[in-house]
Design a protein around this motif. Structure first.
Motif, PDB file in Angstrom:
ATOM      1  N   ASP A   6     -28.825  -0.257 -60.491  1.00 11.12           N
ATOM      2  CA  ASP A   6     -28.971   0.952 -60.623  1.00 11.12           C
ATOM      3  C   ASP A   6     -28.859   1.670 -59.228  1.00 11.12           C
ATOM      4  O   ASP A   6     -29.569   2.817 -58.780  1.00 11.12           O
ATOM      5  CB  ASP A   6     -30.418   1.470 -61.052  1.00 11.12           C
ATOM      6  N   HIS A   7     -28.295   0.890 -58.126  1.00 16.20           N
ATOM      7  CA  HIS A   7     -28.314   1.293 -56.426  1.00 16.20           C
ATOM      8  C   HIS A   7     -27.206   0.886 -56.121  1.00 16.20           C
ATOM      9  O   HIS A   7     -26.394  -0.130 -56.368  1.00 16.20           O
ATOM     10  CB  HIS A   7     -29.547   0.771 -55.965  1.00 16.20           C
ATOM     11  N   GLY A  21     -29.178   5.664 -55.246  1.00 11.48           N
ATOM     12  CA  GLY A  21     -29.648   5.313 -56.439  1.00 11.48           C
ATOM     13  C   GLY A  21     -30.917   5.065 -56.873  1.00 11.48           C
ATOM     14  O   GLY A  21     -31.970   5.657 -56.065  1.00 11.48           O
ATOM     15  N   ASP A  35     -36.195   7.775 -55.670  1.00 13.29           N
ATOM     16  CA  ASP A  35     -34.868   7.683 -55.796  1.00 13.29           C
ATOM     17  C   ASP A  35     -34.030   8.490 -54.897  1.00 13.29           C
ATOM     18  O   ASP A  35     -34.483   9.548 -54.415  1.00 13.29           O
ATOM     19  CB  ASP A  35     -34.511   7.758 -57.193  1.00 13.29           C
TER      20      ASP A  35
END
Length: 56
Positions: A6-7, A21, A35
């Motif tokens: 997720d990054h 991310g 985030d």
């Protein structure tokens, strides 16, 4: 460029490392757990890198 679940981490032309991310575990390396939707600068000893050619 490096992509996690997720990054994303990217190396800029001047050698800075940018990250964006999800950051729940501090994986963006910006001394935070918030985030980031925009590329933020990473902090720490390895935040200046050099580009090296890679053969595939």
């Amino acid at each position: 460029m490096s992509v996690g679940c997720d990054h994303v981490l990217a190396l800029t032309a001047d050698g800075a490392v940018k990250a964006w991310g999800k950051n729940a575990e501090g994986q963006l390396g910006n001394d935070s757990t918030e985030d980031s939707k925009a590329g933020c600068c990473c902090s720490g000893p390895a935040t200046r890198m050099r580009r090296r050619p890679v053969a595939w």
